[in-house]
Design a protein around this motif. Sequence first.
Motif, PDB file in Angstrom:
ATOM      1  N   GLY A   1       0.760  -1.250   0.000  1.00 53.04           N
ATOM      2  CA  GLY A   1       0.000   0.000   0.000  1.00 53.04           C
ATOM      3  C   GLY A   1       0.787   1.295   0.000  1.00 53.04           C
ATOM      4  N   PHE A   2       2.131   1.228  -0.091  1.00 50.21           N
ATOM      5  CA  PHE A   2       2.881   2.479  -0.208  1.00 50.21           C
ATOM      6  C   PHE A   2       2.905   2.922  -1.666  1.00 50.21           C
ATOM      7  CE2 PHE A   2       5.462   0.859   3.584  1.00 50.21           C
ATOM      8  CZ  PHE A   2       4.774   1.663   4.480  1.00 50.21           C
ATOM      9  N   THR A   3       2.850   4.242  -1.864  1.00 42.27           N
ATOM     10  CA  THR A   3       3.063   4.797  -3.207  1.00 42.27           C
ATOM     11  C   THR A   3       4.411   5.510  -3.200  1.00 42.27           C
ATOM     12  OG1 THR A   3       2.057   6.886  -2.592  1.00 42.27           O
ATOM     13  CG2 THR A   3       0.590   5.215  -3.524  1.00 42.27           C
ATOM     14  N   CYS A   4       4.681   6.278  -4.250  1.00 41.64           N
ATOM     15  CA  CYS A   4       5.850   7.160  -4.280  1.00 41.64           C
ATOM     16  C   CYS A   4       5.770   8.065  -3.052  1.00 41.64           C
ATOM     17  CB  CYS A   4       5.794   7.989  -5.555  1.00 41.64           C
ATOM     18  SG  CYS A   4       7.093   9.228  -5.718  1.00 41.64           S
TER      19      CYS A   4
ATOM     20  N   MET B   1      -0.890  18.033  -3.341  1.00 46.12           N
ATOM     21  CA  MET B   1      -0.842  16.608  -3.680  1.00 46.12           C
ATOM     22  C   MET B   1       0.406  15.956  -3.075  1.00 46.12           C
ATOM     23  SD  MET B   1      -2.803  14.500  -5.034  1.00 46.12           S
ATOM     24  CE  MET B   1      -2.580  12.744  -5.201  1.00 46.12           C
TER      25      MET B   1
ATOM     26  N   LEU C   1      -0.497  15.457   0.610  1.00 47.97           N
ATOM     27  CA  LEU C   1      -1.513  14.427   0.786  1.00 47.97           C
ATOM     28  C   LEU C   1      -0.939  13.023   0.562  1.00 47.97           C
ATOM     29  CD1 LEU C   1      -4.568  14.119   1.288  1.00 47.97           C
ATOM     30  CD2 LEU C   1      -4.909  14.326  -1.186  1.00 47.97           C
TER      31      LEU C   1
ATOM     32  N   ARG D   1      -0.537  10.107   3.344  1.00 45.55           N
ATOM     33  CA  ARG D   1      -1.161   8.791   3.178  1.00 45.55           C
ATOM     34  C   ARG D   1      -0.156   7.664   3.461  1.00 45.55           C
ATOM     35  NH1 ARG D   1      -0.839   5.175   0.024  1.00 45.55           N
ATOM     36  NH2 ARG D   1      -2.378   3.506  -0.026  1.00 45.55           N
TER      37      ARG D   1
ATOM     38  N   LEU E   1      -9.888  14.281   3.601  1.00 45.76           N
ATOM     39  CA  LEU E   1      -9.749  13.553   2.334  1.00 45.76           C
ATOM     40  C   LEU E   1      -9.324  12.108   2.562  1.00 45.76           C
ATOM     41  CD1 LEU E   1      -8.038  16.282   0.128  1.00 45.76           C
ATOM     42  CD2 LEU E   1     -10.360  15.388  -0.113  1.00 45.76           C
TER      43      LEU E   1
ATOM     44  N   GLN F   1     -11.904   9.492   3.377  1.00 44.14           N
ATOM     45  CA  GLN F   1     -12.750   8.988   2.283  1.00 44.14           C
ATOM     46  C   GLN F   1     -12.135   7.796   1.559  1.00 44.14           C
ATOM     47  OE1 GLN F   1     -14.698  12.253  -0.024  1.00 44.14           O
ATOM     48  NE2 GLN F   1     -13.592  13.573   1.401  1.00 44.14           N
ATOM     49  N   VAL F   2     -10.864   7.532   1.815  1.00 42.35           N
ATOM     50  CA  VAL F   2     -10.281   6.288   1.298  1.00 42.35           C
ATOM     51  C   VAL F   2      -9.913   5.378   2.473  1.00 42.35           C
ATOM     52  CG1 VAL F   2      -9.444   7.260  -0.887  1.00 42.35           C
ATOM     53  CG2 VAL F   2      -7.951   7.294   1.120  1.00 42.35           C
TER      54      VAL F   2
ATOM     55  N   GLY G   1       0.869   6.790  -9.314  1.00 40.29           N
ATOM     56  CA  GLY G   1       1.268   6.939  -7.919  1.00 40.29           C
ATOM     57  C   GLY G   1       2.713   6.541  -7.683  1.00 40.29           C
TER      58      GLY G   1
ATOM     59  N   ALA H   1      -1.192   0.090  -4.139  1.00 41.65           N
ATOM     60  CA  ALA H   1      -2.427   0.845  -3.881  1.00 41.65           C
ATOM     61  C   ALA H   1      -2.727   1.896  -4.936  1.00 41.65           C
ATOM     62  CB  ALA H   1      -2.361   1.497  -2.504  1.00 41.65           C
TER      63      ALA H   1
ATOM     64  N   GLU I   1      -6.407   3.216  -4.946  1.00 40.95           N
ATOM     65  CA  GLU I   1      -6.672   4.124  -3.824  1.00 40.95           C
ATOM     66  C   GLU I   1      -6.023   5.489  -4.067  1.00 40.95           C
ATOM     67  OE1 GLU I   1      -5.882   2.427   0.114  1.00 40.95           O
ATOM     68  OE2 GLU I   1      -5.384   4.459   0.768  1.00 40.95           O
ATOM     69  N   PHE I   2      -4.820   5.458  -4.600  1.00 39.54           N
ATOM     70  CA  PHE I   2      -4.117   6.700  -4.903  1.00 39.54           C
ATOM     71  C   PHE I   2      -4.896   7.532  -5.923  1.00 39.54           C
ATOM     72  CE2 PHE I   2      -1.405   8.933  -7.927  1.00 39.54           C
ATOM     73  CZ  PHE I   2      -0.736   9.822  -7.098  1.00 39.54           C
TER      74      PHE I   2
ATOM     75  N   LYS J   1      -8.051   7.439  -6.611  1.00 36.51           N
ATOM     76  CA  LYS J   1      -9.291   7.949  -6.003  1.00 36.51           C
ATOM     77  C   LYS J   1      -8.984   9.183  -5.147  1.00 36.51           C
ATOM     78  CE  LYS J   1     -13.216   6.648  -3.193  1.00 36.51           C
ATOM     79  NZ  LYS J   1     -13.615   5.765  -2.108  1.00 36.51           N
ATOM     80  N   LEU J   2      -7.928   9.073  -4.373  1.00 30.53           N
ATOM     81  CA  LEU J   2      -7.533  10.182  -3.503  1.00 30.53           C
ATOM     82  C   LEU J   2      -7.187  11.413  -4.341  1.00 30.53           C
ATOM     83  CD1 LEU J   2      -7.003  10.828  -0.489  1.00 30.53           C
ATOM     84  CD2 LEU J   2      -4.628  10.185  -0.862  1.00 30.53           C
ATOM     85  N   HIS J   3      -6.503  11.176  -5.434  1.00 25.44           N
ATOM     86  CA  HIS J   3      -6.116  12.280  -6.318  1.00 25.44           C
ATOM     87  C   HIS J   3      -7.354  12.981  -6.880  1.00 25.44           C
ATOM     88  CE1 HIS J   3      -3.080  13.745  -9.587  1.00 25.44           C
ATOM     89  NE2 HIS J   3      -3.635  14.721  -8.915  1.00 25.44           N
TER      90      HIS J   3
ATOM     91  N   LEU K   1     -10.408  12.963  -5.534  1.00 27.74           N
ATOM     92  CA  LEU K   1     -11.061  13.652  -4.413  1.00 27.74           C
ATOM     93  C   LEU K   1     -10.365  14.985  -4.137  1.00 27.74           C
ATOM     94  CD1 LEU K   1     -11.461  10.649  -1.925  1.00 27.74           C
ATOM     95  CD2 LEU K   1     -13.352  12.001  -2.875  1.00 27.74           C
ATOM     96  N   TYR K   2      -9.055  14.937  -4.226  1.00 25.51           N
ATOM     97  CA  TYR K   2      -8.249  16.136  -3.967  1.00 25.51           C
ATOM     98  C   TYR K   2      -8.561  17.232  -4.977  1.00 25.51           C
ATOM     99  CZ  TYR K   2      -4.103  19.115  -4.328  1.00 25.51           C
ATOM    100  OH  TYR K   2      -3.253  20.183  -4.434  1.00 25.51           O
TER     101      TYR K   2
ATOM    102  N   SER L   1     -11.503  18.998  -4.116  1.00 24.75           N
ATOM    103  CA  SER L   1     -11.501  19.618  -2.793  1.00 24.75           C
ATOM    104  C   SER L   1     -10.952  21.032  -2.837  1.00 24.75           C
ATOM    105  CB  SER L   1     -10.643  18.813  -1.834  1.00 24.75           C
ATOM    106  OG  SER L   1      -9.281  19.135  -2.047  1.00 24.75           O
TER     107      SER L   1
END
Lengths: 314, 150
Positions: free
Chosen positions: A39-42, A56, A59, A63, A106, A109-110, B107, B128, B131-132, B134-136, B138-139, B142
């Motif tokens: 579940g980690f991204t960059c 971004m 955020l 995350r 935000l 919501q995930v 992501g 993920a 999920e990334f 979706k978050l993007h 939503l952002y 926002s």
Amino acid sequence: MKEFALFWGCTIPARFPFLEKSTRLVMDNLGLPMRDVEGFTCCPEKSLVNNVDHGMWTLTAARNVAVADEMGLDLVSPCTGCISNLSTVKGELRANPNRTDEVNTLLKQVGREFKGRAKLTHLVPFFHDEVGLDRIKNRIKRNFSGMKVVVHYGCHMMRPYHAIKTDDPLNPKKFDNLVRALGAETLEPSTKLMCCGQALDRVDQHDVALHLARIKLLELKTIGADALVLCCPSCFLQFDNNQNLMEKDGEKFGIPVLYFTELLGLAMGLKPDELGLKSHRVDVGPFIEKWEALVQKTRIEEDIDEELNKEAFG
Amino acid sequence: MLETRLNFKLLEMCADCGACYNVCPSCLHIEGYDPRAVIRDILAGTHERWLTSKHIWQCLECHHCLEICFQHYGFENAMTALRTLAIKKGITPTQVKKGWDMFAKSGRLGEPSPMRKRLGLPEPPGSAKEEFLKLHSLYRESRLPRKGKV
Ligand code: SF4
Ligand code: SF4
């Protein structure tokens, strides 16, 4: 020791899987309770992402920290950029509850929540402070006594200090301590703390990136360094890849570049092939050969000592 | 507009000080990299010409200036503000654009190499992506501020 999650970042698994390999090998050798986490991204990378969109950037980093928070794990990374970026955002959010609320609105919501509890540490200060020099020394089969290297910290291992707080940002010591614990002598060139300059390659200024790499490599050559030791994929790219490109164009440096985990792996008795040293662009051979020759020399000296002892004392 | 992003009081000190020229790798080694010239133009409101200059991209974000600065401020803040402005006007280095696009789509900045398998490395953990994304989105809907005050 508490279990911890490894934050690999993008560059190591994508471009330098052999660095991932040596990191895993030395962690296994020490029996560290390391975990791979989904579940980690960059992290995300600062010069690309933050310049385009600060929100971004914040955020995404929040995350990643939230993923570790949820599992109650601390993070250790072999990349200085990842640690610096994650720590900077964590620090900003912890100092600014309103901003944290916005971010969490935000994230919720995930299904995530940033708490900022996870401790974030680069591999070098982690080995120095948490694993400890004694435990490392206990695993050493053969040290680097007689070898002279230069340690390149990588700016983001300890800067910005207000966010990272693991070593002095202007006069760091921990990486040197570790390398000296492996028996090597660490030299002090004037360019020791100079930024590698790899960032220039990411903004279409390749020639300027080479120019900065060249300054340091020439000094290392002048002072007779056997290798440059570092622990950041971006610095590795700069000094291994770009050194090789310049050598192809006729310049001569011949400075082998070793990742800290590779140096440690060699000291632990792991073989150069196992550690993937063949995947380097700049030949590591001269470093290994000099090191091998030192063993031969010590052996011969020991034999002579034995002979003389026999003669003298029968 | 830059007033909302940068602290002009601190920048005024910079324009006079210059202590970090002795540690800034770009000041020391890159011809024409002169943050105080940029900062004076920011203060005078005449910074437009820097948006197309390669110099604003030569700050390495090494944070050396920040650490030695008696204001704990540093040149890099001025450079970052101008870069963001340049990008907004569409003056973006190709590599930055490419990097951002890859990041926004996946992501990540690069997928785990197939070579990993040959080295006997375990399957890479999931990243993920959904999920990334979706978050993007939503952002984007926002009102989270896109630009930080630095
Ligand atoms: S962050 Fe930028 S301006 Fe500051 S010292 Fe580093 S290169 Fe120079
Ligand atoms: S960033 Fe700090 S040290 Fe550098 S010129 Fe400005 S005030 Fe002086």
